[in-house]
Design a protein around this motif. Sequence first.
Motif, mmCIF file in Angstrom:
data_model
loop_
_atom_site.group_PDB
_atom_site.id
_atom_site.type_symbol
_atom_site.label_atom_id
_atom_site.label_comp_id
_atom_site.label_asym_id
_atom_site.label_seq_id
_atom_site.Cartn_x
_atom_site.Cartn_y
_atom_site.Cartn_z
ATOM 1 N N ARG A 40 0.850 -1.187 0.000
ATOM 2 C CA ARG A 40 0.000 0.000 0.000
ATOM 3 C C ARG A 40 0.893 1.247 0.000
ATOM 4 N NH1 ARG A 40 -3.290 -0.133 5.505
ATOM 5 N NH2 ARG A 40 -3.553 -2.292 4.785
ATOM 6 N N PRO A 41 0.395 2.388 -0.438
ATOM 7 C CA PRO A 41 1.182 3.627 -0.361
ATOM 8 C C PRO A 41 1.574 3.918 1.082
ATOM 9 C CG PRO A 41 -0.739 3.935 -1.763
ATOM 10 C CD PRO A 41 -0.911 2.602 -1.088
ATOM 11 N N HIS A 42 2.756 4.494 1.270
ATOM 12 C CA HIS A 42 3.235 4.784 2.623
ATOM 13 C C HIS A 42 4.033 6.086 2.598
ATOM 14 C CE1 HIS A 42 6.005 2.029 0.561
ATOM 15 N NE2 HIS A 42 6.985 2.649 1.162
ATOM 16 N N SER A 43 3.325 7.182 2.576
ATOM 17 C CA SER A 43 3.986 8.485 2.530
ATOM 18 C C SER A 43 4.457 8.891 3.918
ATOM 19 C CB SER A 43 3.056 9.543 1.930
ATOM 20 O OG SER A 43 1.833 9.607 2.628
ATOM 21 N N VAL A 44 5.176 9.983 3.963
ATOM 22 C CA VAL A 44 5.858 10.424 5.168
ATOM 23 C C VAL A 44 4.890 10.624 6.336
ATOM 24 C CG1 VAL A 44 5.709 12.854 4.438
ATOM 25 C CG2 VAL A 44 7.450 12.174 6.089
ATOM 26 N N ASP A 45 5.326 10.195 7.521
ATOM 27 C CA ASP A 45 4.614 10.440 8.771
ATOM 28 C C ASP A 45 3.183 9.904 8.741
ATOM 29 O OD1 ASP A 45 4.335 11.361 11.385
ATOM 30 O OD2 ASP A 45 3.722 13.375 10.761
ATOM 31 N N THR A 46 3.053 8.671 8.254
ATOM 32 C CA THR A 46 1.749 8.011 8.250
ATOM 33 C C THR A 46 1.869 6.659 8.931
ATOM 34 O OG1 THR A 46 2.173 6.953 6.104
ATOM 35 C CG2 THR A 46 1.067 9.098 6.068
ATOM 36 N N PRO A 54 2.938 2.185 -4.095
ATOM 37 C CA PRO A 54 3.748 1.496 -3.080
ATOM 38 C C PRO A 54 5.240 1.765 -3.173
ATOM 39 C CG PRO A 54 3.096 -0.038 -4.801
ATOM 40 C CD PRO A 54 2.378 1.253 -5.090
ATOM 41 N N GLY A 55 5.718 2.336 -4.290
ATOM 42 C CA GLY A 55 7.120 2.734 -4.377
ATOM 43 C C GLY A 55 8.107 1.586 -4.412
ATOM 44 N N HIS A 62 5.293 6.808 -9.491
ATOM 45 C CA HIS A 62 4.328 7.480 -8.621
ATOM 46 C C HIS A 62 2.896 7.072 -8.966
ATOM 47 C CE1 HIS A 62 7.044 11.019 -7.082
ATOM 48 N NE2 HIS A 62 7.533 9.813 -6.818
ATOM 49 N N THR A 63 2.698 5.761 -9.158
ATOM 50 C CA THR A 63 1.366 5.219 -9.376
ATOM 51 C C THR A 63 1.220 3.928 -8.586
ATOM 52 O OG1 THR A 63 1.838 3.700 -11.217
ATOM 53 C CG2 THR A 63 1.505 6.027 -11.787
ATOM 54 N N SER A 64 -0.009 3.410 -8.587
ATOM 55 C CA SER A 64 -0.240 2.111 -7.947
ATOM 56 C C SER A 64 0.435 0.980 -8.704
ATOM 57 C CB SER A 64 -1.749 1.847 -7.876
ATOM 58 O OG SER A 64 -2.326 1.865 -9.188
ATOM 59 N N GLY A 65 0.921 1.254 -9.917
ATOM 60 C CA GLY A 65 1.610 0.239 -10.698
ATOM 61 C C GLY A 65 3.077 0.081 -10.381
ATOM 62 N N ASP A 66 3.596 0.881 -9.454
ATOM 63 C CA ASP A 66 5.006 0.771 -9.068
ATOM 64 C C ASP A 66 5.138 -0.329 -8.019
ATOM 65 O OD1 ASP A 66 7.666 1.090 -8.537
ATOM 66 O OD2 ASP A 66 7.493 3.077 -7.620
ATOM 67 N N THR A 67 5.010 -1.564 -8.463
ATOM 68 C CA THR A 67 4.971 -2.720 -7.573
ATOM 69 C C THR A 67 6.243 -3.553 -7.689
ATOM 70 O OG1 THR A 67 3.922 -4.075 -9.279
ATOM 71 C CG2 THR A 67 2.458 -2.842 -7.808
#
Length: 736
Positions: free
Chosen positions: A57-63, A134-135, A270-275
């Motif tokens: 899942r996405p995990h940006s800063v301070d989350t 997800p980076g 920078h999309t959900s496809g960066d798996t």
Amino acid sequence: MKLQAARVLGVFLLLMCAFAIKGSLVAPPSASAQIAAGQFDTFRALARLQRILGDQRPHSVDTGANDAVRERLVAELRAIGLTPQVREADDCQASPRHRTVSCSHVRNVVASIGPATGRRLLLNAHYDSSPAGPGASDDGIGIATLLEVAAVLKVQPPARPVTFLFNEGEEFGLNGAGAFAAQDPLASSVDALINIEARGVSGPATMFETNVPNGPAIIAYAQSSQRPNANSIATDMATLIPNTTDVEVFKARGWKTLSYAIIGNETRYHTSGDTVEALNRASLFQMGSEVLAATRVMARADPDADGGRMVFTDIAGRLFVALPLQVSLSALGVLAIAALAVSWKIGALKRPLATVVLAWVAGVALAVLVGWLFGLIRPGAFWRASPLLPYLTIYAVVLTAQMAVLARMTGGIKRHRLRAATWLLTLVLGCVATIVLPGASIFFIAAPAVAIGGLLANRKTPQVATMLFWLAAAIQLLMFSQLLAMLELLLVDGPLWAVAPLAGLAALPFLIEVTDAVDRWILSAVGVIAGAVVLGAMLVPRTTAERPGRLTLDYLRDDVAARRQWSVSNGLAPLPDGWSRFGRWKQSTLRNSTAKRWLAPAPTIDLPAPRIAVLSSVAQGRKRTVRLSIDPAGADTVGLRFAKDVPVLAMGIAGQARAIPASAGKGTIMLRCSGRSCGRMVFEVRLGTAKPVVADLIRTRYAMVPQGKPLIDARPSSHIPQYLPDSSVRIVPARL
């Protein structure tokens, strides 16, 4: 006559084939399942990355999502046998390219191997992702690489300290790097840096950024790289493009720096496809192998070699060439003077030079025209999913235009004069390019030197001269084709015609050799081939399973302008069929923005409103310092935006106010905070006026309002949000 025609068509097809397969010059080597001890293990690195990213899942800063990633990262480091430490800090950084100061609370993970004291090498990657994906490449490729390098070094300890920095907060403002540089006690002992980044999920591991002067870093790269992919044009361009990496923060430290990235298939960046599944294994293998080798060289206890500024390039990933900048500039100057002297002596400065200049200009001009027509017929970057044919179209029209001009104008001109004029033009354009990008000089030495040798040999040994001209043309085609391959990866959004000037220079020396055999029938045949390529380019699909299209949706409630709008960011490509039912869409810009998007009226939807509280306002003459807090109202990101004419001197967390760099331009001014800690921070704004000012207070939540669900449902499955997820935004006035 048939033989002559075959020769011309053969050269045309040779050039088109070279342009078509040039990507092989920069392709990364395949990962091997058989790994010897001490080598980079791609599959072990991938397994670690998969465990760290978990459900991806996405995990940006301070989350909370990033907390979970960090816990798994720490567990992996401990499993390797290291003792990681988590360093917390508040940080603000001013962007050198935009008038934005970004703040966040970060938790860096730091671990070291080797002696406890001494000058240390820092290996850096960030573990936060964009909120849109997800980076796994950005910057999972860096995390996987650093962990595997750490595992190897744990068994084979380095001679001096090596510190691994997994920083948080790169995506929204380089805050993790900033916190390390300013607040971490280890920073004072660092003297060398290896940084890893990504702007795609595939492609070669390119070393694209160094410190200046770069001599010691380039010497280390030359000593370590087994499959080099680097050139000094790229490192020069890294200082000009709007993208920044953590290296931007570390520059002032003067550390010896090598920075690597992959940039292939930016459609997943920078999309959900960066798996993990999308991350190219060969790219990871090359990245890891190159970084491991560079780490071993840079972690030696030997003193750095001397070196000022160097220019450099690899040749097809097999050979690395570097020269001191002054040597390269001197060689370029000598060659240009020699070409000018020879051209003057043999009478190539008038009609011959005018002919080749016109041929080159015609090729570029026709490419610009075709690119413009493409934009009229198929708006938006329609080639993102299938770039090969659209770029081949540009190359085909360049060749066609050049051949047409040469066939028309070269009658009666001796070939050796056209040769001299062609290489003089190449050197003149090389000198012009070098003024902007000094690193370009190395690309205009080898081939012109061989060609000038041919010019000098032409009188006594014309057959040898001809061989030298063909050799020079081949060298230039090889070197320029490699540049074109990287340009295509970089310019994923175009403009398509941007490759035309370089392609024209690569082709001219070949076309000069066969121009006397070009007639209208051959031109017709070439025109038919070019037309077929153009038609094929017009039919390529906008999206594929591997390369999805971009379509990001936002709901915007602007209480300052009393506007409610649906917004679509898709590069101004046509909207999906049937979207007219959602409103009257038009291409326009938002208030205080220059980027065009699709906008349509939307209903008023109740969104929480952010608020500011002015804690203090202290005037000193015509200046004023305001301290304030912000209630984000559940925002993921909150920002305070000032009009470009408001005299903002500095902004940031109280005690960390950052001045706006002069290089940032003259756009609107933004103080931005990301993450859950923004509500507890005290911010400081220094103004160049004692009078009250009004700003926009912007609350962004990375979730679409329920009323926007029909738009999300109508988004084609072949399209996904990019750069930021679908969002809900509310803007309210704030008085300071």
